[in-house]
Write an enzyme that holds these catalytic residues in place. Structure first.
Site, PDB file in Angstrom:
ATOM      1  CG  MET A   8      -7.716   6.923   7.463  1.00  0.00           C
ATOM      2  SD  MET A   8      -8.643   5.525   6.794  1.00  0.00           S
ATOM      3  CE  MET A   8      -9.050   4.621   8.283  1.00  0.00           C
TER       4      MET A   8
ATOM      5  CG  ASP B  37      -2.026  -0.957   1.155  1.00  0.00           C
ATOM      6  OD1 ASP B  37      -2.310  -1.410   0.034  1.00  0.00           O
ATOM      7  OD2 ASP B  37      -2.626  -1.262   2.194  1.00  0.00           O
TER       8      ASP B  37
ATOM      9  CE  LYS C 289      -7.208   7.665  -2.861  1.00  0.00           C
ATOM     10  NZ  LYS C 289      -8.047   8.578  -2.069  1.00  0.00           N
TER      11      LYS C 289
HETATM   12  N1  SAH Z   1      -3.161  -0.034   9.372  1.00  0.00           N
HETATM   13  C1  SAH Z   1      -2.669   1.303   9.640  1.00  0.00           C
HETATM   14  C2  SAH Z   1      -3.728   2.353   9.453  1.00  0.00           C
HETATM   15  C3  SAH Z   1      -4.220   2.490   8.025  1.00  0.00           C
HETATM   16  S1  SAH Z   1      -5.397   3.786   7.832  1.00  0.00           S
HETATM   17  C4  SAH Z   1      -2.055   1.344  11.062  1.00  0.00           C
HETATM   18  O1  SAH Z   1      -2.204   0.383  11.814  1.00  0.00           O
HETATM   19  O2  SAH Z   1      -1.418   2.343  11.384  1.00  0.00           O
HETATM   20  C5  SAH Z   1      -4.379   5.125   7.312  1.00  0.00           C
HETATM   21  C6  SAH Z   1      -4.215   6.133   8.426  1.00  0.00           C
HETATM   22  O3  SAH Z   1      -3.238   5.695   9.368  1.00  0.00           O
HETATM   23  C7  SAH Z   1      -3.711   7.485   7.979  1.00  0.00           C
HETATM   24  O4  SAH Z   1      -4.745   8.275   7.429  1.00  0.00           O
HETATM   25  C8  SAH Z   1      -3.200   8.052   9.295  1.00  0.00           C
HETATM   26  O5  SAH Z   1      -4.277   8.466  10.102  1.00  0.00           O
HETATM   27  C9  SAH Z   1      -2.600   6.821   9.933  1.00  0.00           C
HETATM   28  N2  SAH Z   1      -1.142   6.694   9.711  1.00  0.00           N
HETATM   29  C10 SAH Z   1      -0.499   5.652   9.151  1.00  0.00           C
HETATM   30  N3  SAH Z   1       0.848   5.839   9.179  1.00  0.00           N
HETATM   31  C11 SAH Z   1       1.049   7.037   9.783  1.00  0.00           C
HETATM   32  C12 SAH Z   1       2.210   7.792  10.141  1.00  0.00           C
HETATM   33  N4  SAH Z   1       3.447   7.354   9.874  1.00  0.00           N
HETATM   34  N5  SAH Z   1       2.044   8.976  10.773  1.00  0.00           N
HETATM   35  C13 SAH Z   1       0.797   9.440  11.072  1.00  0.00           C
HETATM   36  N6  SAH Z   1      -0.331   8.766  10.744  1.00  0.00           N
HETATM   37  C14 SAH Z   1      -0.221   7.580  10.132  1.00  0.00           C
END
Ligand code: SAH
Length: 263
Positions: free
Chosen positions: A186, A52, A73
Site C-alpha cells: 500500500m 474484498d 472499494k
Molecule cells: N492481505 C494482503 C494485503 C492487503 S493490503 C496480502 O497478504 O497480500 C493491499 C496491498 O497488498 C496492496 O496495496 C498491494 O500493496 C498489495 N497487493 C495485494 N495483491 C497484490 C498483487 N496481486 N500485486 C501487487 N500487490 C498486491
C-alpha cells in the site's frame, strides 16, 4: 488421483464448515492457482462469500452458487466501514449461514483479519483462520527476486506505506539504519515520501528498488529503478495499485536469476 479427490483427501481431517461459522480466509495474490486446497474446498462448501476488492473474479467464480457480498472499494466510492463488514459477518452467521470471509493474500498480513477475528470472538461467533499466500511472496517469485538471500540479507521487513507522512507513520529512518531489505504494501501513492525518509535515514539513493504491480494477474507489470528515481519512474510508466515496492540489494539478484527463466 483427480484434483477433486486430492482436495477432499487433504481436507478430510479439517473441522466441518458448520452452519453459523465464519471462515476467515486468504485468496492469495490473484490467480486461482495460488489458492490453498483448503480455501478451494471452503469455496465449494460455503453458503456465502464476503469478499474484498483484491479477490479476483477467477477466484470468485469457484464459489459456485454461493451468495456473494462485496465488502471493498469500487468506482471511487468509499469502502464499506470495518464496523459494517463485521456486522454483516455476524448477521450472516447468526442467520445460520456458512460464511467465507475472503481477503486478498493472507488475512493476517495487512488484511485487517486480526480485527475481524477479534470482533467475531467478542460476538461469540465460531471462526477459523485459513491462511493464504501473501501477495509479496508470489510477486517476488515472479520477479526473480529472492525474499532472503545469504550474503545479501539477514531479515526482511514487511511494511505498510498507508500511513506514510502522517503522525501514525512508522519510523522509516530507523528502518533505513537496519540496512536490510524492505517490502512495502500500500505504498505507491506515498512512494516519494517513503524514499525521501529512507535516504534521510542513510540508505544510498542508488539502492535498487522494484515495483511489482498486479502480480499473478494479466495486468502484471514490473519496474526496476533506484530509491532516488523510483517515484519518477512510477509516474512515467503510469503504475497503479495494487503494487508492492521492494527496496534493497536483493532486487539486483534478478540480473543473475533471469538467465534461468523458464517461463
Ligand atoms: N492481505 C494482503 C494485503 C492487503 S493490503 C496480502 O497478504 O497480500 C493491499 C496491498 O497488498 C496492496 O496495496 C498491494 O500493496 C498489495 N497487493 C495485494 N495483491 C497484490 C498483487 N496481486 N500485486 C501487487 N500487490 C498486491
Amino acid at each position: 488421483m483427480s484434483l477433486t479427490d486430492m482436495i477432499a483427501s487433504a481436507c478430510a481431517a479439517t473441522p466441518d464448515f458448520a452452519s453459523g461459522h465464519v471462515w476467515l480466509a486468504g485468496a492469495g495474490p490473484g490467480h486461482p492457482r495460488y489458492l490453498t486446497l483448503e480455501v478451494a474446498d471452503a469455496l465449494a462448501k460455503c453458503d456465502c462469500v464476503v469478499y474484498d476488492a483484491l479477490v479476483s473474479a477467477e477466484v470468485l467464480a469457484l464459489a459456485g452458487t454461493a451468495e456473494l457480498h462485496f465488502a471493498g472499494k469500487r468506482g471511487g466510492k468509499p469502502s464499506a466501514t470495518q464496523e459494517s463488514i463485521t456486522a454483516t459477518l455476524i448477521e450472516l452467521a447468526r442467520a445460520g449461514r456458512r460464511v467465507l470471509r475472503l481477503k486478498g493474500g493472507d488475512p493476517f498480513v495487512f488484511g485487517r483479519g486480526g480485527e475481524e477475528a477479534e470482533a467475531l470472538a467478542k460476538a461469540g461467533i465460531p471462526f477459523r483462520v485459513l491462511p493464504g499466500l501473501t501477495s509479496s511472496l508470489a510477486a517476488l517469485a515472479s520477479a526473480h527476486i529472492p525474499v532472503t538471500m545469504r550474503g545479501i540479507s539477514r531479515s526482511i521487513t514487511l511494511a505498510t506505506g498507508h500511513a506514510a507522512g502522517t503522525p501514525d507513520d512508522l519510523d522509516w529512518r530507523a528502518l533505513a539504519r537496519v540496512g536490510e531489505p524492505i517490502i512495502v504494501y500500500m505504498g505507491l501513492k506515498m512512494i516519494g515520501e517513503i524514499s525521501r525518509l529512507l535516504i534521510e535515514g542513510g540508505l544510498s539513493p542508488e539502492t535498487p528498488t522494484a515495483v511489482l504491480m498486479s502480480a499473478t494477474t494479466p495486468d502484471e507489470r514490473l519496474l526496476v529503478a533506484t530509491l532516488a528515481t523510483v517515484e519518477a519512474e512510477v509516474q512515467r510508466q503510469d503504475f497503479a495499485a495494487p503494487a508492492l515496492i521492494v527496496i534493497g540489494d536483493i532486487v539486483s539478484m534478478r540480473n543473475v536469476l533471469n538467465s534461468g527463466d523458464g517461463s
